[in-house]
Design a protein around this motif. Structure first.
Motif, PDB file in Angstrom:
ATOM      1  N   GLY A 100      45.231  58.604  44.294  1.00  0.00           N
ATOM      2  CA  GLY A 100      44.616  57.247  44.760  1.00  0.00           C
ATOM      3  C   GLY A 100      45.491  56.260  44.703  1.00  0.00           C
ATOM      4  N   ASN A 101      45.146  54.871  44.865  1.00  0.00           N
ATOM      5  CA  ASN A 101      45.826  53.773  44.480  1.00  0.00           C
ATOM      6  C   ASN A 101      46.030  53.280  43.233  1.00  0.00           C
ATOM      7  N   SER A 102      47.079  52.833  42.813  1.00  0.00           N
ATOM      8  CA  SER A 102      47.080  52.331  41.422  1.00  0.00           C
ATOM      9  C   SER A 102      48.278  51.845  41.001  1.00  0.00           C
ATOM     10  N   GLY A 103      48.302  50.803  40.278  1.00  0.00           N
ATOM     11  CA  GLY A 103      49.699  50.274  39.741  1.00  0.00           C
ATOM     12  C   GLY A 103      50.192  51.257  38.501  1.00  0.00           C
ATOM     13  N   HIS A 104      51.362  50.717  37.826  1.00  0.00           N
ATOM     14  CA  HIS A 104      51.794  51.466  36.772  1.00  0.00           C
ATOM     15  C   HIS A 104      51.153  51.214  35.388  1.00  0.00           C
ATOM     16  N   PHE A 105      51.072  49.631  35.600  1.00  0.00           N
ATOM     17  CA  PHE A 105      50.884  48.960  34.505  1.00  0.00           C
ATOM     18  C   PHE A 105      49.770  47.946  34.764  1.00  0.00           C
ATOM     19  N   TYR A 106      48.963  47.813  33.765  1.00  0.00           N
ATOM     20  CA  TYR A 106      47.673  46.791  33.917  1.00  0.00           C
ATOM     21  C   TYR A 106      47.590  45.788  32.602  1.00  0.00           C
ATOM     22  N   ILE A 107      47.577  44.426  32.977  1.00  0.00           N
ATOM     23  CA  ILE A 107      47.551  43.739  31.810  1.00  0.00           C
ATOM     24  C   ILE A 107      46.249  42.816  31.927  1.00  0.00           C
ATOM     25  N   ASP A 108      45.473  43.026  30.762  1.00  0.00           N
ATOM     26  CA  ASP A 108      44.107  42.413  30.746  1.00  0.00           C
ATOM     27  C   ASP A 108      44.243  40.888  30.546  1.00  0.00           C
ATOM     28  N   ARG A 109      43.144  40.446  30.595  1.00  0.00           N
ATOM     29  CA  ARG A 109      43.241  38.898  30.245  1.00  0.00           C
ATOM     30  C   ARG A 109      43.563  38.269  29.103  1.00  0.00           C
ATOM     31  N   ASP A 110      43.418  39.421  28.059  1.00  0.00           N
ATOM     32  CA  ASP A 110      43.600  39.194  26.409  1.00  0.00           C
ATOM     33  C   ASP A 110      45.105  39.600  26.278  1.00  0.00           C
ATOM     34  N   GLY A 111      45.878  40.038  27.326  1.00  0.00           N
ATOM     35  CA  GLY A 111      47.300  40.131  27.097  1.00  0.00           C
ATOM     36  C   GLY A 111      47.734  41.603  26.671  1.00  0.00           C
ATOM     37  N   GLN A 112      46.538  42.552  26.664  1.00  0.00           N
ATOM     38  CA  GLN A 112      46.767  43.768  26.154  1.00  0.00           C
ATOM     39  C   GLN A 112      47.298  44.491  27.567  1.00  0.00           C
ATOM     40  N   PRO A 135      36.592  42.209  38.981  1.00  0.00           N
ATOM     41  CA  PRO A 135      36.161  41.332  37.953  1.00  0.00           C
ATOM     42  C   PRO A 135      36.661  41.756  36.420  1.00  0.00           C
ATOM     43  N   ASP A 136      37.184  42.795  36.382  1.00  0.00           N
ATOM     44  CA  ASP A 136      37.576  43.323  34.821  1.00  0.00           C
ATOM     45  C   ASP A 136      38.357  44.479  35.119  1.00  0.00           C
ATOM     46  N   LEU A 137      38.878  44.911  33.644  1.00  0.00           N
ATOM     47  CA  LEU A 137      39.652  46.268  33.655  1.00  0.00           C
ATOM     48  C   LEU A 137      38.922  47.287  33.996  1.00  0.00           C
TER      49      LEU A 137
END
Length: 188
Positions: free
Chosen positions: A57-69, A38-40
């Motif tokens: 654990g499991n993770s991406g390198h980068f995360y892009i939130d809905r506001d573009g951050q 549901p959210d960051l």
């Protein structure tokens, strides 16, 4: 005209130092994911969970939130666990999107309908442009669904098989994202 570099918020996961190191030249692939959460903040909690004996654990390198951050949880010179069989050569980028949440494997909920925001796509394009500059061998891009095609029993009816991964899904605007970036889709 090159895209301006994105502003990246560094927020390393607690176990980053335990992830294997690699040279920038080892990266030739970017894998696009959606969080299916549901959210960051929820994505961060999932990323912090220790799942392996190595303490990672499991993770991406980068995360892009809905506001573009844009947030960096793992440096690109570390191997993050985001796509089985491709981690050593790739960078994982997660876009915050509910996907099939919270019924990921329910056969009645396999359609991903939430669109990605214009801010997310703009930031993703800027990040991809920066990564092309920072990783000299980067030339491939794929969706998680392209690389992990595993079928598993549905949670509501084990006699039905569903795809374990469907991200980034049908709402992801591949032509717009790839325009002018000199990245090729990888379809193994």
């Amino acid at each position: 005209m090159p895209l301006p570099p994105p502003h990246i918020h560094d927020q390393p996961l607690p176990y980053v130092a335990k992830l294997d190191e690699r040279p920038a030249g080892a990266v030739d692939l970017v894998v696009i994911h959606c969080t299916e959460l549901p959210d960051l903040a929820t994505a961060r909690r999932y990323g912090e969970k220790v799942l392996y004996a190595s303490g990672t654990g499991n993770s991406g390198h980068f995360y892009i939130d809905r506001d573009g951050q844009v947030y960096r949880y793992v440096p690109g010179t570390r191997v993050a666990n985001h796509t089985r069989g491709y981690n050593e050569r790739s960078i994982g980028i997660e876009l915050v999107n509910t996907g099939r949440y919270p019924d990921w494997l329910d056969s009645r909920h396999q359609t991903m309908t939430q669109p990605y925001t214009a801010a997310q796509i703009a930031s993703l394009r800027a990040l991809l442009g920066q990564l092309r500059h920072d990783y000299p061998n980067l030339r491939w891009i794929a969706g998680h669904e392209d690389l992990d095609t595993t079928l598993v029993p549905a949670s509501d009816d084990p006699s039905i098989q569903v795809h374990r991964k469907l991200d980034p899904g049908p709402q992801f605007p591949w032509p717009k994202v790839l325009e002018g970036l000199s990245l090729q889709r990888l379809h193994p």
